[in-house]
Design a protein around this motif. Structure first.
Motif, PDB file in Angstrom:
ATOM      1  N   UNK A 167     -53.909   5.430 -58.417  1.00  0.00           N
ATOM      2  CA  UNK A 167     -52.656   4.673 -58.347  1.00  0.00           C
ATOM      3  C   UNK A 167     -52.413   4.148 -56.938  1.00  0.00           C
ATOM      4  N   UNK A 168     -52.711   4.994 -55.955  1.00  0.00           N
ATOM      5  CA  UNK A 168     -52.493   4.576 -54.572  1.00  0.00           C
ATOM      6  C   UNK A 168     -53.415   3.421 -54.182  1.00  0.00           C
ATOM      7  N   UNK A 169     -54.711   3.521 -54.555  1.00  0.00           N
ATOM      8  CA  UNK A 169     -55.638   2.462 -54.177  1.00  0.00           C
ATOM      9  C   UNK A 169     -55.373   1.186 -54.957  1.00  0.00           C
ATOM     10  N   UNK A 170     -54.859   1.326 -56.210  1.00  0.00           N
ATOM     11  CA  UNK A 170     -54.453   0.130 -56.960  1.00  0.00           C
ATOM     12  C   UNK A 170     -53.304  -0.584 -56.260  1.00  0.00           C
ATOM     13  N   UNK A 171     -52.390   0.202 -55.730  1.00  0.00           N
ATOM     14  CA  UNK A 171     -51.268  -0.406 -55.014  1.00  0.00           C
ATOM     15  C   UNK A 171     -51.748  -1.107 -53.744  1.00  0.00           C
ATOM     16  N   UNK A 172     -52.596  -0.416 -52.967  1.00  0.00           N
ATOM     17  CA  UNK A 172     -53.117  -1.011 -51.737  1.00  0.00           C
ATOM     18  C   UNK A 172     -53.947  -2.255 -52.033  1.00  0.00           C
ATOM     19  N   UNK A 173     -54.846  -2.141 -53.049  1.00  0.00           N
ATOM     20  CA  UNK A 173     -55.695  -3.283 -53.390  1.00  0.00           C
ATOM     21  C   UNK A 173     -54.868  -4.460 -53.873  1.00  0.00           C
ATOM     22  N   UNK A 174     -53.837  -4.185 -54.693  1.00  0.00           N
ATOM     23  CA  UNK A 174     -52.984  -5.268 -55.168  1.00  0.00           C
ATOM     24  C   UNK A 174     -52.241  -5.956 -54.030  1.00  0.00           C
ATOM     25  N   UNK A 175     -51.773  -5.161 -53.083  1.00  0.00           N
ATOM     26  CA  UNK A 175     -51.078  -5.732 -51.935  1.00  0.00           C
ATOM     27  C   UNK A 175     -52.002  -6.633 -51.115  1.00  0.00           C
ATOM     28  N   UNK A 176     -53.241  -6.137 -50.850  1.00  0.00           N
ATOM     29  CA  UNK A 176     -54.212  -6.947 -50.100  1.00  0.00           C
ATOM     30  C   UNK A 176     -54.553  -8.216 -50.860  1.00  0.00           C
ATOM     31  N   UNK A 177     -54.771  -8.078 -52.176  1.00  0.00           N
ATOM     32  CA  UNK A 177     -55.143  -9.232 -53.004  1.00  0.00           C
ATOM     33  C   UNK A 177     -54.038 -10.297 -52.984  1.00  0.00           C
ATOM     34  N   UNK A 178     -52.796  -9.872 -53.111  1.00  0.00           N
ATOM     35  CA  UNK A 178     -51.673 -10.817 -53.126  1.00  0.00           C
ATOM     36  C   UNK A 178     -51.556 -11.559 -51.804  1.00  0.00           C
ATOM     37  N   UNK A 179     -51.672 -10.839 -50.693  1.00  0.00           N
ATOM     38  CA  UNK A 179     -51.509 -11.476 -49.378  1.00  0.00           C
ATOM     39  C   UNK A 179     -52.660 -12.425 -49.070  1.00  0.00           C
ATOM     40  N   UNK A 180     -53.882 -12.036 -49.448  1.00  0.00           N
ATOM     41  CA  UNK A 180     -55.016 -12.925 -49.223  1.00  0.00           C
ATOM     42  C   UNK A 180     -54.924 -14.169 -50.098  1.00  0.00           C
ATOM     43  N   UNK A 181     -54.462 -14.003 -51.336  1.00  0.00           N
ATOM     44  CA  UNK A 181     -54.295 -15.165 -52.215  1.00  0.00           C
ATOM     45  C   UNK A 181     -53.279 -16.142 -51.648  1.00  0.00           C
ATOM     46  N   UNK A 182     -52.232 -15.610 -51.026  1.00  0.00           N
ATOM     47  CA  UNK A 182     -51.234 -16.476 -50.412  1.00  0.00           C
ATOM     48  C   UNK A 182     -51.857 -17.320 -49.300  1.00  0.00           C
ATOM     49  N   UNK A 183     -52.699 -16.682 -48.463  1.00  0.00           N
ATOM     50  CA  UNK A 183     -53.364 -17.415 -47.379  1.00  0.00           C
ATOM     51  C   UNK A 183     -54.301 -18.471 -47.952  1.00  0.00           C
ATOM     52  N   UNK A 184     -55.047 -18.121 -49.012  1.00  0.00           N
ATOM     53  CA  UNK A 184     -55.988 -19.073 -49.610  1.00  0.00           C
ATOM     54  C   UNK A 184     -55.242 -20.285 -50.164  1.00  0.00           C
ATOM     55  N   UNK A 185     -54.128 -20.052 -50.822  1.00  0.00           N
ATOM     56  CA  UNK A 185     -53.352 -21.168 -51.385  1.00  0.00           C
ATOM     57  C   UNK A 185     -52.876 -22.107 -50.272  1.00  0.00           C
ATOM     58  N   UNK A 186     -52.415 -21.528 -49.166  1.00  0.00           N
ATOM     59  CA  UNK A 186     -51.943 -22.362 -48.064  1.00  0.00           C
ATOM     60  C   UNK A 186     -53.096 -23.120 -47.415  1.00  0.00           C
TER      61      UNK A 186
END
Length: 583
Positions: A298-317
């Motif tokens: 659960x902890x690594x899913x949370x960390x991975x999801x957070x990293x994935x979301x922030x990187x996706x934001x940078x890619x979109x920009x």
């Protein structure tokens, strides 16, 4: 089927894979191996403990039997006991006197040995009174279990067997020994030593042995057991008839005594008793494994999801930047790597936007104006002075000087025309070393004409490399500096030396003078400026040479400057020996 590369997997899934293969699976595998090893170790240790406990029980029982057998051996050799039972008494009073003298002390051994309960004598002498520990061998005695089981060996040595107790149960252990060693006797005489029941129970009831104990005689009959299901006191049971679970562990201790020949002490341990402690901790291991899996997942899913979301934001920009939409990423600035990447992206976006809007367009317009201005100036200069006109004028002056016998002046004009022609016309980038030295000599002749005896020069060259090609005008700028900055300010006489030598791989050119020289700080500054890309400011000549050499040779050349105040300057130029003369 398209092959999937590891770098094609999303970071979130990579983190999960890392966790699965680096944490979860090793933990599960470690727990399984630990459980198996622990089970085996506990089983082995338990077996050792059980073997030791069984050995202790066997030893304790054997010691008690040996004590009783020892008493039997002592009494067997007692002549008074033998005479008491073997004598024919005419009167009852004679037996009583003999009994009081010879039998009363027979039980003195029982307090000494805890394993012995009592001692009794049996005889078929009709004149003996059967009382006080002496019994008559009648028909019932001869039909008893102990009498029949000991008949074969009791004449030779003490025999361990069982006897019925007062309750009628076959639960007493006795040592039986016949006092006669031959059949030619008047009366049969037998000695019986009763073992203490409490001693027997204590010997076989070991709390550290978690199983059933079976004492087996030489016929395979169970003489004693701690198994509550079996009733060996009422019926004779063979060990082979006892149903034992196939997974149970059977331990065995054999007796090697005459009176215990082929007797065995067998211990049966149920399988569950061997791993009870491990099984009790099995649930704890399961709970621990689940904890190690669920919570970290659960902890690594949370960390991975957070990293994935922030990187996706940078890619979109970044995709928006491709379409010239320079928008910054809104939100709080964080200090981790992704936060730094976001901040740098925002800074880069603002910088690009500022450059495009405020600088880039203005600079282009300014550069275009400068180019147009320089082009106009160049055309104006070209229209004002025609180089061929200058060469023709210089040639006319030289010819007139020759006609007037002004040979020295004519030579100087020839050298000047040669310098101007070489400087203005740039039809080729490479010249022979010979031609480059001719140009340097022309310049030095002009300088010598100017200063007279104040300056002299010397040119030394290996004749085998005169036709080697080097970049045009890479030597004369250093000769010019040596003349103008080294010799010209000098009060005394100066000298410039040019020396060119070669090896199979290198061409070395050394330009040295004994002029004013430079302070170390100054020539070190000049040496550092040779690494700069732009050729502006001071020392343009030698910096231009360094740039051209870098363009032609890359890092395959060497250019060093060594100078000392009041002692002169030395320039060393090392070039690759690779370009051949054109035939």
């Amino acid at each position: 089927m398209k092959k999937i590369h590891f770098n094609d997997i999303q970071i979130r899934n990579k983190l999960l894979l890392i966790y699965m293969f680096s944490v979860f699976l090793p933990i599960i595998l470690t727990n399984i191996i630990f459980y198996i090893d622990t089970t085996n170790n506990v089983r082995e240790q338990k077996m050792k403990d059980y073997e030791l406990a069984l050995e202790q029980m066997a030893t304790g029982f054997r010691q008690g039997v040996e004590d009783a057998a020892g008493i039997a051996s002592v009494l067997y050799s007692d002549a008074y006991i033998y005479q008491l039972l073997n004598k024919y008494y005419d009167k009852t009073v004679d037996f009583i006197l003999a009994y009081n003298n010879n039998f009363r002390d027979i039980n003195k051994y029982t307090p000494i040995y805890s394993s012995v309960d009592s001692i009794q004598l049996y005889t078929d002498n009709p004149t003996v009174i059967t009382a006080g520990g002496i019994h008559y061998i009648d028909k019932d005695i001869k039909n008893s279990y102990w009498y029949s089981m000991s008949s074969t060996y009791r004449k030779n040595f003490p025999v361990l067997t069982r006897n019925k107790s007062d309750e009628g149960l076959l639960d007493e252990f006795v040592i039986v020994r016949e006092l006669d060693s031959s059949d030619s006797v008047t009366f049969e005489k037998i000695m019986m030593i009763h073992l203490n029941n409490r001693f027997v129970r204590q010997a076989f009831e070991n709390v550290t042995f978690e199983g059933d104990v079976y004492l087996i005689d030489n016929l395979g009959v169970i003489q004693y057991t701690t198994n509550p299901i079996l009733n060996v006191a009422n019926e004779l049971t063979k060990f082979e008839d006892v149903k034992i679970d196939g997974d149970s562990q059977v331990l065995e201790e054999e007796y090697q005594l005459q009176y215990l020949d082929d007797w065995k002490l067998i211990g049966v341990i149920p399988k569950e008793n061997l791993v009870t402690e491990v099984r009790n901790s099995f649930h704890s291991m399961i709970y621990l494994a689940l904890w190690n899996f669920v919570i970290p997942t659960l902890f690594i899913l949370y960390i991975a999801g957070n990293i994935h979301l922030r990187l996706n934001t940078i890619v979109k920009q970044m995709r928006k930047v491709k379409n010239q939409h320079f928008e910054v990423i809104e939100g709080k600035s964080y200090k981790d790597e992704i936060g730094v990447l976001t901040s740098e992206f925002n800074r880069m976006t603002r910088k690009i936007k500022d450059l495009i809007n405020d600088v880039y367009i203005v600079r282009i317009q300014k550069q275009e104006l400068e180019l147009e201005k320089k082009d106009a100036q160049l055309k104006a200069l070209q229209s004002q002075i025609n180089p061929h006109f200058l060469f023709n004028v210089l040639e006319t002056i030289r010819m007139r000087s020759v006609l007037k016998d002004e040979i020295e002046t004519a030579e100087i004009i020839k050298y000047l025309a040669q310098l101007l022609r070489t400087s203005i016309s740039w039809e080729e980038d490479w010249v022979t070393i010979k031609k480059e030295l001719q140009l340097s000599a022309a310049f030095l002749e002009i300088q010598q004409y100017r200063f007279g005896d104040k300056m002299e020069y010397d040119i030394q060259i290996d004749k085998t490399i005169e036709n080697k090609y080097i970049p045009k005008m890479v030597i004369i700028p250093f000769v010019e500096n040596a003349s103008i900055h080294g010799i010209e300010p000098l009060k005394g006489k100066g000298k410039i030396t040019i020396s060119i030598s070669s090896t199979e791989e290198k061409i070395t050119c050394i330009i040295s003078d004994n002029g004013m020289g430079m302070e170390e700080e100054k020539y070190q500054k000049i040496s550092r400026s040779l690494e700069e890309e732009e050729v502006i400011g001071k020392n343009i000549g030698i910096r231009n040479v360094a740039q051209r050499l870098r363009m032609y040779y890359g890092d395959q050349y060497e250019l060093t400057i060594v100078s000392k105040k009041e002692y002169g300057t030395t320039i060393t130029l090392v070039l690759p020996n690779e370009r051949r003369a054109e035939m």
